[in-house]
Design an enzyme around this catalytic site. Structure first.
Site, PDB file in Angstrom:
ATOM      1  N   GLU A   3       0.948  -1.226   0.089  1.00 15.48           N
ATOM      2  CA  GLU A   3       0.213  -0.091   0.073  1.00 15.48           C
ATOM      3  C   GLU A   3       0.793   1.360   0.078  1.00 15.48           C
ATOM      4  O   GLU A   3       0.418   2.160  -0.819  1.00 15.48           O
ATOM      5  CB  GLU A   3      -1.143   0.139   1.368  1.00 15.48           C
TER       6      GLU A   3
ATOM      7  N   ARG B 297       0.830   3.832  -3.446  1.00 15.65           N
ATOM      8  CA  ARG B 297       0.171   5.117  -2.986  1.00 15.65           C
ATOM      9  C   ARG B 297       1.232   6.336  -2.869  1.00 15.65           C
ATOM     10  O   ARG B 297       1.228   7.059  -3.592  1.00 15.65           O
ATOM     11  CB  ARG B 297      -0.795   4.948  -1.852  1.00 15.65           C
TER      12      ARG B 297
ATOM     13  N   ASP C  53      -5.245  -9.742  -8.098  1.00 21.51           N
ATOM     14  CA  ASP C  53      -5.646  -9.043  -9.088  1.00 21.51           C
ATOM     15  C   ASP C  53      -4.145  -8.493  -9.705  1.00 21.51           C
ATOM     16  O   ASP C  53      -3.950  -8.635 -11.036  1.00 21.51           O
ATOM     17  CB  ASP C  53      -6.281  -7.946  -8.676  1.00 21.51           C
TER      18      ASP C  53
ATOM     19  N   GLU D 110     -11.882   0.458 -10.305  1.00 21.04           N
ATOM     20  CA  GLU D 110     -11.397  -0.373 -11.608  1.00 21.04           C
ATOM     21  C   GLU D 110     -12.376  -0.275 -12.732  1.00 21.04           C
ATOM     22  O   GLU D 110     -11.773  -0.257 -14.034  1.00 21.04           O
ATOM     23  CB  GLU D 110     -11.632  -1.881 -10.996  1.00 21.04           C
TER      24      GLU D 110
HETATM   25  C1  DMJ Z   1      -6.157   0.614  -4.888  1.00 15.94           C
HETATM   26  O1  DMJ Z   1      -5.507   0.880  -3.742  1.00 15.94           O
HETATM   27  C2  DMJ Z   1      -5.582  -0.079  -5.988  1.00 15.94           C
HETATM   28  O2  DMJ Z   1      -6.348   0.244  -7.322  1.00 15.94           O
HETATM   29  C3  DMJ Z   1      -5.333  -1.324  -5.956  1.00 15.94           C
HETATM   30  O3  DMJ Z   1      -4.770  -2.061  -7.015  1.00 15.94           O
HETATM   31  C4  DMJ Z   1      -6.406  -2.016  -5.636  1.00 15.94           C
HETATM   32  N1  DMJ Z   1      -7.395  -1.354  -4.485  1.00 15.94           N
HETATM   33  C5  DMJ Z   1      -7.498  -0.088  -4.480  1.00 15.94           C
HETATM   34  C6  DMJ Z   1      -8.601   0.361  -5.423  1.00 15.94           C
HETATM   35  O4  DMJ Z   1      -9.668  -0.295  -5.417  1.00 15.94           O
END
Ligand code: DMJ
Length: 611
Positions: free
Chosen positions: A245, A249, A377, A512
């Site tokens: 994270e 970010r 994912d 998404e």
């Molecule tokens: C975000 O932090 C990123 O897109 C991550 O890949 C998946 N979760 C959240 C958004 O849904």
């Protein structure tokens, strides 16, 4: 003493009556008569009069001093305004740096929304002059990086160009307003309780928003956020952060802000953060631990279990590689490349990965779920994007990606019985489950970019089918917003395509689907994707916007009467959702061209390297 004092009071009245009743006298006579009156007074009376005069004089001085403090002088007015109206601060600071240009510069900054192309360009030039000043006076000296400031050209950001983009920028401003007012410097806004919440204490919303503001042309806000990064972003912090994270970010946000602005401050912060995250890789297998303390460097598995998440350890590569590319220090790239190499060496089922991997043994957890949703994912996303990042030179990554997409087609893609909606299910202990997280909706976009870069036509076909399903997850709900998780009916044609369990009705303002709509519109030009995006945007406006500032995740997408605010505005709403909507409504395919930039999984654009 007190009784004596009160008994003497009537004689004071007498004195005043005497003075007022006498006819006016010349000044010398008046002085004499005053002296006479004074001489007639007892010692006690004189003492009392003296005391009254002293007390009166002191009170006068005190009141005058208070009044002086209330009166504005230039300096104090300015600093007070800085606290209450930070935007004014920007203007005044700029006035000082450009005394000869102040009026025009301010005008441009304040008229930002209404600019035509030429004025907008001037506006960027103005802002870049600010950056040059900063680069020379502050960053260059201690940053240890080469600070150059580029004048952004039209492809880097030109602000809103049409009504839909303007609406998205207004939404961003509304979100920012709430954050600024109630949560400034904290990770996220709680828009209902009008308070802040912290996860890592790194100002996540500010850093996630930097490039969005740049792209939207919100330069005052960008400058203000930049000042926060410079003065208040403390990375040496006794806090345990999640490697993934923080990387996607914060590291990603800083790196893309650096690329767009060419402001060395962001790179220097990125480098410090990269160094503080590096202890995660000191595990026996070199698969990183999930968490690390930014101050002590102590890394460890998650509190809730022994394993790292597979998508997490394989979705930090774009950022660490870019950090090496920019700093010239290979250690970041080497660390993440070793992780990828190790994961590539592990046995997989048709290129599909289980969602947990152990940092000590380096092995996948036996029997763990296989999914393209949560915890799986972005592994697939980063296979393709790493190949793109280095100018399509690492074909092994592309091959792994192609194998995985084939594996999905074979094992995970199914259609609903009623309307033939294609979706991607999961393998839970080897059995198929028709469950799809909203998170899976990044995949149509990734498939479309793959096809744009020469991969098979079936990838684009699947992308279109899945995008339709993802949009349907919104359109089928009474609020027009998607649930977090959907189940698909594959057996009974008499049942609706999509079912939502009570525990899954929430919407977290996730990006998404609009992300994929952006890619598909950009790469196919089909306006359908824009129309869908506009409907989704309107639903966000209707059901998640909070009066006074901010947007909130909601508890039920099925309940139009009471969608139940969850009192949380995720940083990715500003970093991703609104950014992708803004890009979706752009008519300019050179705005962050997909041939020049690759977006990390948090929507932060990073440059594609030239081989
Ligand atoms: C975000 O932090 C990123 O897109 C991550 O890949 C998946 N979760 C959240 C958004 O849904």
């Amino acid at each position: 003493m007190y009784p004596v004092y009160y008994e003497s009071a009537p004689r004071r009245d007498f004195i005043s009556v005497m003075v007022s009743k006498e006819p006016p006298e010349p000044p010398s006579k008046r002085r004499q008569s005053c002296r006479r009156v004074w001489n007639r007074l007892s010692r006690l009376q004189r003492t009392i009069i003296c005391a009254i005069l002293v007390v009166g004089a002191m009170s006068g001085l005190y009141i005058a001093n208070g009044l002086m403090n209330e009166l504005p002088d230039d300096k104090d007015t300015l600093s007070q305004r800085h606290n209450v109206f930070p935007n004014d601060n920007v203007v005044h600071v700029m006035d000082q740096r450009h005394p000869d240009k102040d009026t025009k510069a301010n005008q441009r900054l304040h008229d930002n929304d209404d600019k035509d192309g030429e004025d907008q360009k001037l506006h960027f030039e103005q802002v870049n002059e600010e950056k040059k000043t900063k680069g020379q006076s502050q960053d260059g000296a201690d940053a240890g990086v080469d600070v150059q400031v580029q004048v952004p050209n039209m492809e880097d950001g030109v602000g809103p160009q049409n009504a839909q983009q303007k609406a998205v920028v207004e939404a961003f401003k509304h979100a920012w307003k709430g954050y600024k007012q109630y949560a400034w410097g904290h990770d996220e806004l709680k828009p209902i309780s009008k308070a802040a919440s912290d996860w890592f204490g790194l100002g996540l919303t500010i850093i996630d928003s930097l490039d969005t503001m740049w792209i939207m042309g919100l330069m005052e806000e960008f400058e203000e956020a930049r000042r926060w990064v410079e003065k208040d972003l403390v990375l040496k912090k006794n806090v345990d952060v999640n490697l993934f994270e923080t990387t996607i970010r914060v590291l990603g946000g800083l790196l893309s802000a650096f690329h767009l602005s060419n402001d060395g401050l962001f790179l220097e912060k990125a480098r410090e953060l990269g160094d503080r995250l590096m202890p995660c890789f000191n595990s026996p297998s070199k698969i990183p631990y999930s968490d690390v303390n930014l101050d002590t460097g102590k890394a460890h598995p998650p509190r809730w279990g022994p394993d790292s998440t597979t998508s997490e350890v394989t979705s930090i590569q774009l950022e660490f590689r870019e950090l090496s590319h920019q700093t010239g220090n290979d250690k970041y790239k080497n660390a993440v490349d070793e992780v990828m190499g190790h994961i590539q060496s592990l046995p997989k089922e048709n290129g599909l990965i289980p969602i947990f991997v152990n940092a000590r043994s380096g092995q996948f957890r036996a029997g763990a779920t296989i999914t393209v949703g949560a915890r799986g994912d972005s592994y697939y996303e980063y296979l393709l994007k790493q190949w793109l990042q280095t100018g399509k030179t690492e074909d092994k990554l592309r091959d792994e990606y192609v194998t995985a997409i084939e594996g999905m087609q074979k094992n995970l893609v199914k259609s609903t019985a009623a309307n033939g909606l294609k979706f991607i299910g999961e393998l839970v202990r080897g059995s198929f489950s028709p469950k799809m997280d909203h998170l899976v909706c990044f995949l149509p976009g990734t498939l479309a970019i793959g096809h744009h870069n020469g991969l098979d036509a079936s990838h684009l076909e699947l992308a279109k089918e899945l995008a339709k399903t993802c949009y349907q997850m919104y359109a089928d709900m009474p609020t027009g917003l998607s649930p977090e998780i959907a189940y698909f009916n594959i057996n009974n044609p008499g049942k609706p395509d999509i079912e939502v369990k009570n525990a899954d009705t929430h919407n977290l303002l996730r990006p998404e689907t609009v992300e994929s709509l952006f890619y598909l519109y950009r790469l196919t030009g089909d306006k359908q994707y824009r129309d869908w995006g506009w409907k989704i945007f309107q639903a966000f406006e209707k059901y998640t916007k909070v009066q006074g500032g901010g947007y909130s995740s909601i508890g039920s997408v099925k309940d139009t009467k009471n969608p139940r605010f969850r009192d949380k505005m995720e940083s990715f709403f500003l970093g991703e959702t609104l950014k992708y909507l803004f890009l979706l409504f752009s008519d300019d395919p050179t705005l962050l061209s997909l041939d020049k930039y690759v977006f990390n999984t948090e929507a932060h654009p990073l440059p594609i390297w030239r081989p």
